[in-house]
Design a protein around this motif. Sequence first.
Motif, PDB file in Angstrom:
ATOM      1  N   LEU A 102      79.507 -75.394  24.614  1.00 27.80           N
ATOM      2  CA  LEU A 102      79.271 -75.817  23.242  1.00 27.80           C
ATOM      3  C   LEU A 102      80.499 -76.457  22.601  1.00 27.80           C
ATOM      4  O   LEU A 102      80.435 -76.906  21.456  1.00 27.80           O
ATOM      5  CB  LEU A 102      78.845 -74.611  22.393  1.00 27.80           C
ATOM      6  CG  LEU A 102      77.531 -73.922  22.774  1.00 27.80           C
ATOM      7  CD1 LEU A 102      77.358 -72.637  21.966  1.00 27.80           C
ATOM      8  CD2 LEU A 102      76.343 -74.844  22.571  1.00 27.80           C
ATOM      9  N   THR A 103      81.602 -76.520  23.329  1.00 26.78           N
ATOM     10  CA  THR A 103      82.839 -77.052  22.757  1.00 26.78           C
ATOM     11  C   THR A 103      82.654 -78.497  22.300  1.00 26.78           C
ATOM     12  O   THR A 103      82.122 -79.329  23.032  1.00 26.78           O
ATOM     13  CB  THR A 103      83.975 -76.984  23.789  1.00 26.78           C
ATOM     14  OG1 THR A 103      84.143 -75.622  24.205  1.00 26.78           O
ATOM     15  CG2 THR A 103      85.272 -77.501  23.195  1.00 26.78           C
ATOM     16  N   VAL A 104      83.090 -78.789  21.085  1.00 28.83           N
ATOM     17  CA  VAL A 104      83.012 -80.137  20.536  1.00 28.83           C
ATOM     18  C   VAL A 104      84.110 -80.991  21.164  1.00 28.83           C
ATOM     19  O   VAL A 104      85.274 -80.599  21.198  1.00 28.83           O
ATOM     20  CB  VAL A 104      83.159 -80.116  19.001  1.00 28.83           C
ATOM     21  CG1 VAL A 104      83.188 -81.541  18.447  1.00 28.83           C
ATOM     22  CG2 VAL A 104      82.024 -79.322  18.370  1.00 28.83           C
ATOM     23  N   ASP A 105      83.717 -82.167  21.657  1.00 28.83           N
ATOM     24  CA  ASP A 105      84.676 -83.075  22.284  1.00 28.83           C
ATOM     25  C   ASP A 105      84.310 -84.493  21.868  1.00 28.83           C
ATOM     26  O   ASP A 105      83.553 -85.178  22.537  1.00 28.83           O
ATOM     27  CB  ASP A 105      84.645 -82.926  23.803  1.00 28.83           C
ATOM     28  CG  ASP A 105      85.676 -83.820  24.488  1.00 28.83           C
ATOM     29  OD1 ASP A 105      86.579 -84.312  23.796  1.00 28.83           O
ATOM     30  OD2 ASP A 105      85.557 -84.029  25.708  1.00 28.83           O
ATOM     31  N   GLY A 106      84.819 -84.920  20.727  1.00 32.51           N
ATOM     32  CA  GLY A 106      84.501 -86.255  20.233  1.00 32.51           C
ATOM     33  C   GLY A 106      83.437 -86.223  19.143  1.00 32.51           C
ATOM     34  O   GLY A 106      82.942 -85.161  18.756  1.00 32.51           O
ATOM     35  N   PRO A 107      83.062 -87.397  18.639  1.00 32.30           N
ATOM     36  CA  PRO A 107      82.118 -87.465  17.521  1.00 32.30           C
ATOM     37  C   PRO A 107      80.705 -87.046  17.877  1.00 32.30           C
ATOM     38  O   PRO A 107      79.921 -86.690  16.990  1.00 32.30           O
ATOM     39  CB  PRO A 107      82.168 -88.936  17.104  1.00 32.30           C
ATOM     40  CG  PRO A 107      82.656 -89.664  18.320  1.00 32.30           C
ATOM     41  CD  PRO A 107      83.584 -88.726  19.007  1.00 32.30           C
ATOM     42  N   SER A 108      80.337 -87.083  19.165  1.00 30.78           N
ATOM     43  CA  SER A 108      79.000 -86.669  19.571  1.00 30.78           C
ATOM     44  C   SER A 108      79.027 -86.249  21.028  1.00 30.78           C
ATOM     45  O   SER A 108      79.967 -86.552  21.769  1.00 30.78           O
ATOM     46  CB  SER A 108      77.980 -87.793  19.355  1.00 30.78           C
ATOM     47  OG  SER A 108      78.265 -88.897  20.199  1.00 30.78           O
ATOM     48  N   SER A 109      77.979 -85.539  21.425  1.00 31.48           N
ATOM     49  CA  SER A 109      77.847 -85.094  22.819  1.00 31.48           C
ATOM     50  C   SER A 109      76.479 -85.510  23.333  1.00 31.48           C
ATOM     51  O   SER A 109      75.462 -85.270  22.670  1.00 31.48           O
ATOM     52  CB  SER A 109      77.994 -83.565  22.909  1.00 31.48           C
ATOM     53  OG  SER A 109      79.274 -83.154  22.478  1.00 31.48           O
ATOM     54  N   ASP A 110      76.447 -86.133  24.491  1.00 30.18           N
ATOM     55  CA  ASP A 110      75.197 -86.529  25.132  1.00 30.18           C
ATOM     56  C   ASP A 110      74.781 -85.451  26.119  1.00 30.18           C
ATOM     57  O   ASP A 110      75.595 -84.982  26.921  1.00 30.18           O
ATOM     58  CB  ASP A 110      75.356 -87.861  25.839  1.00 30.18           C
ATOM     59  CG  ASP A 110      75.535 -89.020  24.859  1.00 30.18           C
ATOM     60  OD1 ASP A 110      74.913 -88.980  23.773  1.00 30.18           O
ATOM     61  OD2 ASP A 110      76.314 -89.945  25.155  1.00 30.18           O
ATOM     62  N   LEU A 111      73.511 -85.088  26.066  1.00 29.47           N
ATOM     63  CA  LEU A 111      72.992 -84.021  26.896  1.00 29.47           C
ATOM     64  C   LEU A 111      71.691 -84.463  27.551  1.00 29.47           C
ATOM     65  O   LEU A 111      71.089 -85.460  27.158  1.00 29.47           O
ATOM     66  CB  LEU A 111      72.751 -82.747  26.078  1.00 29.47           C
ATOM     67  CG  LEU A 111      73.942 -82.194  25.294  1.00 29.47           C
ATOM     68  CD1 LEU A 111      73.848 -82.636  23.838  1.00 29.47           C
ATOM     69  CD2 LEU A 111      73.996 -80.684  25.383  1.00 29.47           C
ATOM     70  N   VAL A 112      71.252 -83.666  28.519  1.00 27.18           N
ATOM     71  CA  VAL A 112      69.955 -83.877  29.150  1.00 27.18           C
ATOM     72  C   VAL A 112      69.194 -82.562  29.099  1.00 27.18           C
ATOM     73  O   VAL A 112      69.729 -81.511  29.486  1.00 27.18           O
ATOM     74  CB  VAL A 112      70.098 -84.350  30.605  1.00 27.18           C
ATOM     75  CG1 VAL A 112      68.727 -84.440  31.279  1.00 27.18           C
ATOM     76  CG2 VAL A 112      70.807 -85.699  30.668  1.00 27.18           C
ATOM     77  N   ALA A 113      67.962 -82.628  28.620  1.00 22.17           N
ATOM     78  CA  ALA A 113      67.088 -81.460  28.580  1.00 22.17           C
ATOM     79  C   ALA A 113      65.994 -81.648  29.630  1.00 22.17           C
ATOM     80  O   ALA A 113      65.178 -82.570  29.524  1.00 22.17           O
ATOM     81  CB  ALA A 113      66.467 -81.297  27.199  1.00 22.17           C
ATOM     82  N   GLU A 114      66.017 -80.809  30.651  1.00 23.93           N
ATOM     83  CA  GLU A 114      64.959 -80.828  31.657  1.00 23.93           C
ATOM     84  C   GLU A 114      63.837 -79.919  31.154  1.00 23.93           C
ATOM     85  O   GLU A 114      64.014 -78.712  31.034  1.00 23.93           O
ATOM     86  CB  GLU A 114      65.489 -80.349  33.009  1.00 23.93           C
ATOM     87  CG  GLU A 114      66.597 -81.219  33.593  1.00 23.93           C
ATOM     88  CD  GLU A 114      66.122 -82.622  33.944  1.00 23.93           C
ATOM     89  OE1 GLU A 114      64.890 -82.824  34.089  1.00 23.93           O
ATOM     90  OE2 GLU A 114      66.985 -83.520  34.065  1.00 23.93           O
ATOM     91  N   VAL A 115      62.709 -80.527  30.829  1.00 25.76           N
ATOM     92  CA  VAL A 115      61.597 -79.831  30.167  1.00 25.76           C
ATOM     93  C   VAL A 115      60.455 -79.655  31.152  1.00 25.76           C
ATOM     94  O   VAL A 115      60.031 -80.623  31.804  1.00 25.76           O
ATOM     95  CB  VAL A 115      61.116 -80.625  28.943  1.00 25.76           C
ATOM     96  CG1 VAL A 115      59.973 -79.903  28.246  1.00 25.76           C
ATOM     97  CG2 VAL A 115      62.265 -80.875  27.975  1.00 25.76           C
ATOM     98  N   SER A 116      59.967 -78.432  31.275  1.00 19.61           N
ATOM     99  CA  SER A 116      58.799 -78.169  32.106  1.00 19.61           C
ATOM    100  C   SER A 116      57.845 -77.255  31.352  1.00 19.61           C
ATOM    101  O   SER A 116      58.219 -76.615  30.360  1.00 19.61           O
ATOM    102  CB  SER A 116      59.204 -77.537  33.444  1.00 19.61           C
ATOM    103  OG  SER A 116      59.864 -76.301  33.243  1.00 19.61           O
ATOM    104  N   PHE A 117      56.620 -77.212  31.827  1.00 18.96           N
ATOM    105  CA  PHE A 117      55.581 -76.429  31.155  1.00 18.96           C
ATOM    106  C   PHE A 117      54.968 -75.453  32.158  1.00 18.96           C
ATOM    107  O   PHE A 117      54.006 -75.792  32.852  1.00 18.96           O
ATOM    108  CB  PHE A 117      54.511 -77.353  30.565  1.00 18.96           C
ATOM    109  CG  PHE A 117      55.039 -78.273  29.501  1.00 18.96           C
ATOM    110  CD1 PHE A 117      55.114 -77.856  28.178  1.00 18.96           C
ATOM    111  CD2 PHE A 117      55.492 -79.540  29.818  1.00 18.96           C
ATOM    112  CE1 PHE A 117      55.614 -78.687  27.189  1.00 18.96           C
ATOM    113  CE2 PHE A 117      55.995 -80.390  28.842  1.00 18.96           C
ATOM    114  CZ  PHE A 117      56.056 -79.959  27.523  1.00 18.96           C
TER     115      PHE A 117
END
Length: 316
Positions: A102-117
Amino acid sequence: MEQHHGGGTTPVPGEFVHRADPADIIPTGWVPREENRYSVSARWSASHPFFSPVAGDRHDPVLVAETIRQATMLVLHAELGVPVEDQFVMWELNYTADPEGLTVDGPSSDLVAEVSFPALERRAGKVRGLRTSVVLTRDGRLVATGDSTARCTPGPAYRRMRGARMAALGRPVPLIPGVDPVLVGREALRDVVLGPGDRPGRWRLRINTDHPTLFRRPNDHVPGMLLLEAARQAAMLATGSTAYLPVAMELSFSRYVELDDPCWIEAEVLTAPSAPTATVRVTGHQDGTPVFRCTLTSPSREPAVAGLASAARSAY
């Protein structure tokens, strides 16, 4: 906000994530992977006026819950044929996050959410119930895992079910006094969702229907994200720590929380002061009936953060 799908590039529609302000739209795109599995790109802004960094240099863990919610709705509307007019109601939401991730590194953080059902309930070909599983990564590193259960109800059926309660839609709610923002890690009174209570460890829910993030549109009941924020603020008050970092959370709702009746929030610290983590159980009651329960866990002090992060990684 853009998505890459089917060879094209188009904005992620705000109605797909039930957000009107582009600044509140967390997903930036989505790609189908296989049956009932999708990859959703997302961005956390360190300058968001509400989901701002907490505990010094960490992204707000509540962003994990909001990302799960928005990514789920995006896939439902964009890929699974759920009309945007349907009512999406989440009944359970859980997550566990790595504090270091969760550490902030810069103005924004890009992430990927792998979503399954893991579970999809259909009636007449339409999705009506679902269980979602989400794995959130950042630069290939695990940030959080989570899951949720929800129901999708057609607009006409929802209005019939809610009946006279629909009269509360868009109606102003008297704004009660709030606790001192400093005590709950906030700078502005408008972001305070708890008012003074009638005994220690108990506060009244403070509902600001003009709040641009918590009330993203007129609603006939209290939004779940407002209740999650109430749980976080109650945990801060119960522990006396504005550095409370809810890296694990289990949230369940038993009924809608109505706008026109007082809702009381109670918090109980479940761990000893010397424990490496601080777990708080928060419950909400309205008209004497339980309406939601939330259990939150935070590192008790900074030296414990690294150990908790290591434990979180080994669990996945």
